[in-house]
Design an enzyme around this catalytic site. Structure first.
Site, PDB file in Angstrom:
ATOM      1  N   ARG A  49      18.758  35.818 -10.896  1.00  0.00           N
ATOM      2  CA  ARG A  49      18.913  34.418 -11.342  1.00  0.00           C
ATOM      3  C   ARG A  49      18.601  33.474 -10.186  1.00  0.00           C
ATOM      4  O   ARG A  49      17.994  32.418 -10.357  1.00  0.00           O
ATOM      5  CB  ARG A  49      20.333  34.175 -11.890  1.00  0.00           C
ATOM      6  CG  ARG A  49      20.623  32.693 -12.086  1.00  0.00           C
ATOM      7  CD  ARG A  49      21.762  32.385 -13.036  1.00  0.00           C
ATOM      8  NE  ARG A  49      22.923  33.235 -12.913  1.00  0.00           N
ATOM      9  CZ  ARG A  49      23.829  33.180 -11.928  1.00  0.00           C
ATOM     10  NH1 ARG A  49      23.695  32.309 -10.941  1.00  0.00           N
ATOM     11  NH2 ARG A  49      24.844  34.011 -11.909  1.00  0.00           N
ATOM     12  N   TYR A 101       8.047  13.918 -26.570  1.00  0.00           N
ATOM     13  CA  TYR A 101       8.265  15.101 -27.397  1.00  0.00           C
ATOM     14  C   TYR A 101       9.654  15.001 -28.049  1.00  0.00           C
ATOM     15  O   TYR A 101      10.635  14.632 -27.383  1.00  0.00           O
ATOM     16  CB  TYR A 101       8.153  16.345 -26.507  1.00  0.00           C
ATOM     17  CG  TYR A 101       8.610  17.597 -27.171  1.00  0.00           C
ATOM     18  CD1 TYR A 101       8.000  18.043 -28.341  1.00  0.00           C
ATOM     19  CD2 TYR A 101       9.666  18.345 -26.656  1.00  0.00           C
ATOM     20  CE1 TYR A 101       8.430  19.197 -28.970  1.00  0.00           C
ATOM     21  CE2 TYR A 101      10.096  19.496 -27.279  1.00  0.00           C
ATOM     22  CZ  TYR A 101       9.479  19.912 -28.441  1.00  0.00           C
ATOM     23  OH  TYR A 101       9.916  21.055 -29.066  1.00  0.00           O
ATOM     24  N   ASP A 173       6.106  14.240 -17.554  1.00  0.00           N
ATOM     25  CA  ASP A 173       5.871  15.467 -18.322  1.00  0.00           C
ATOM     26  C   ASP A 173       4.357  15.602 -18.484  1.00  0.00           C
ATOM     27  O   ASP A 173       3.724  14.850 -19.221  1.00  0.00           O
ATOM     28  CB  ASP A 173       6.582  15.366 -19.681  1.00  0.00           C
ATOM     29  CG  ASP A 173       6.421  16.635 -20.522  1.00  0.00           C
ATOM     30  OD1 ASP A 173       5.409  17.336 -20.359  1.00  0.00           O
ATOM     31  OD2 ASP A 173       7.309  16.892 -21.360  1.00  0.00           O
ATOM     32  N   LYS A 198       2.347  25.920 -23.205  1.00  0.00           N
ATOM     33  CA  LYS A 198       1.125  25.339 -23.764  1.00  0.00           C
ATOM     34  C   LYS A 198      -0.097  25.744 -22.931  1.00  0.00           C
ATOM     35  O   LYS A 198      -0.393  26.908 -22.845  1.00  0.00           O
ATOM     36  CB  LYS A 198       1.297  23.817 -23.856  1.00  0.00           C
ATOM     37  CG  LYS A 198       2.672  23.379 -24.363  1.00  0.00           C
ATOM     38  CD  LYS A 198       2.929  23.826 -25.787  1.00  0.00           C
ATOM     39  CE  LYS A 198       4.084  23.131 -26.431  1.00  0.00           C
ATOM     40  NZ  LYS A 198       5.295  23.840 -26.648  1.00  0.00           N
TER      41      LYS A 198
HETATM   42  C1  LIG Z   1       5.240  17.466 -24.076  1.00  0.00           C
HETATM   43  C2  LIG Z   1       6.250  18.555 -24.247  1.00  0.00           C
HETATM   44  N1  LIG Z   1       7.267  18.655 -23.372  1.00  0.00           N
HETATM   45  C3  LIG Z   1       8.195  19.625 -23.496  1.00  0.00           C
HETATM   46  C4  LIG Z   1       8.171  20.532 -24.523  1.00  0.00           C
HETATM   47  C5  LIG Z   1       9.230  21.590 -24.630  1.00  0.00           C
HETATM   48  O1  LIG Z   1       8.755  22.814 -24.174  1.00  0.00           O
HETATM   49  P1  LIG Z   1       9.216  24.262 -24.715  1.00  0.00           P
HETATM   50  O2  LIG Z   1       8.862  24.330 -26.141  1.00  0.00           O
HETATM   51  O3  LIG Z   1       8.451  25.197 -23.827  1.00  0.00           O
HETATM   52  O4  LIG Z   1      10.697  24.342 -24.490  1.00  0.00           O
HETATM   53  C6  LIG Z   1       7.121  20.482 -25.439  1.00  0.00           C
HETATM   54  C7  LIG Z   1       7.072  21.478 -26.538  1.00  0.00           C
HETATM   55  O5  LIG Z   1       6.343  21.342 -27.500  1.00  0.00           O
HETATM   56  C8  LIG Z   1       6.135  19.464 -25.307  1.00  0.00           C
HETATM   57  O6  LIG Z   1       5.119  19.359 -26.182  1.00  0.00           O
END
Ligand SMILES: Cc1ncc(COP(=O)(O)O)c(C=O)c1O
Length: 384
Positions: A49, A101, A173, A198
């Site tokens: 961890r 998101y 992000d 992604k």
């Molecule tokens: C722009 C963005 N940030 C964060 C996330 C969250 O990521 P995760 O699904 O890997 O937890 C997503 C998921 O679709 C996303 O599109």
């Protein structure tokens, strides 16, 4: 860092790219929870961890790719966001892009609110609105650019200047762009977050989150949170992610080529009402995107004309799949209002333009003729 100068080589050789013990050209999967100590306290690794060699290689890689000083790998993008939000205290407020998101909105609205951390949505593409939203309790700005799902572009440098003038932590992000297209740390961000599920992973076969920073003190705090809260990435998925990252440059180029062709095709299609794609000269923020990123990415959103049924469109697709997520080699569509952005209340969705007819398209790297043929057929069926 090895003997190379270019980013596409760093994708393959960056971080810790081989194994000093065996000479293996790939970092092994150190599938272990713990490590032997010679005498108490005499160890290189203690417990997975806290630190694991496979995860460490991935963390070194994202550090190098983002031009940071430290990187952190988490079990998901949301675990990464949760760790970063854990930097704040009761009474603090965070400004967020008004179409972040849905999960980012949800964790703030339904989890962090229990601990007294509040948020305010702001149109970060409007620098005056950002400046005006800053009150004494605001401690950070969290921006997505392009923002999900309308591909809204924010001037990242511009927000950075405002954030730093007000002593705010500036978080970006960068999921939709990946470090191949956009380097937020160079544009003023203090923290970069990825859902590496992604484009970085790129094959829709893992869930992962990454964070990078360029400040030692901040890194120390995030490392402490990462170890304390424990949402770490596992060795096998760390290995898979390192493997995915190696082909990011070639995948991204093909993604962009296909997406550009799809966007132009949709724009000219008589059954399509509206197309959102940062690579179209008519797009909001087109010039800013060109200045701050190496390309438009491969996410498109569009609306069909009246009389077309979106469910019929989804049902009629033969190759392109209806699924959550994006950034994989395969083309995926989704319905933001009922899927990725369902956590956002209806009124807020309407206000920010996430209509019930909006379709989001993550353009894959299949043959472009097959993509266009599938799209055209489904659009035709949706109007019957
Ligand atoms: C722009 C963005 N940030 C964060 C996330 C969250 O990521 P995760 O699904 O890997 O937890 C997503 C998921 O679709 C996303 O599109």
């Amino acid at each position: 860092m090895g003997n190379y100068k270019n980013f596409d080589s760093a994708l393959i050789h960056g971080g810790i790219s081989s194994d000093p013990y065996t000479g293996s050209v790939n970092v092994p999967i150190y599938q272990t929870s713990t490590f032997q100590q010679r005498v108490p306290g005499d160890y290189k690794y203690e417990y997975s961890r806290t630190k694991n060699p496979t995860r460490e290689a991935l963390e070194a890689l994202i550090t190098e790719l983002d031009g940071g000083t430290h990187g952190f790998a988490f079990a998901s993008g949301m675990a990464a966001i949760t760790a970063v939000l854990s930097l704040f205290s009761q009474g603090d407020k965070i400004l967020i892009s008004n179409n972040v998101y849905g999960g980012t909105y949800r964790v703030l609205d339904k989890v962090f609110n229990h601990f007294g951390l509040t948020y305010r949505m702001v149109d970060t593409s409007d620098l005056t609105a950002v400046e005006e939203a800053i009150t004494e309790d605001v401690k950070a700005v969290l921006v997505e650019s392009p923002a999900n799902p309308l591909l809204t572009i924010t001037d990242l440098k511009g927000v950075g200047e405002i954030a730093h003038r007000h002593n705010l932590l500036y978080i970006v992000d960068n999921t939709f762009m990946s470090p191949y297209l956009q380097k937020p740390l160079e544009l003023g961000a203090d923290v970069v977050i990825y859902s590496a599920t992604k484009y970085l992973g790129g094959h829709s076969d893992l869930v992962a989150g990454l964070v990078s920073v360029k400040d030692d003190k901040l890194a120390e705090r995030i490392a402490f949170i990462q170890n304390s809260t424990g949402g770490v990435q596992q060795p096998f998925d760390s290995f898979l992610l390192i493997r995915g990252i190696k082909t990011l440059a070639v995948r991204m180029e093909r993604h962009i080529e296909n997406a550009t062709a799809v966007a132009k095709h949709l724009q000219e299609h008589p059954a399509v009402k509206k197309v959102y794609f940062p690579g179209l000269p008519t797009a909001q923020g087109y010039e800013i995107q060109k200045a701050q990123a190496k390309g438009p990415g491969a996410m498109i959103s569009f609306e069909l004309e009246e009389g077309h049924d979106t469910n019929k469109f989804f049902e009629s697709l033969q190759m392109i799949q209806l699924a959550e997520s994006l950034g994989g080699v395969e083309s995926l569509v989704c319905h933001p209002a009922s899927m990725t952005h369902a956590a956002i209340p209806y009124e807020t969705r309407q206000k920010v333009g996430i209509t019930d007819g909006l379709i989001r398209f993550s353009v894959g790297i299949e043959n472009i003729d097959d993509i266009l043929q599938d799209l055209d057929l489904a659009i035709k069926e949706s109007g019957k």
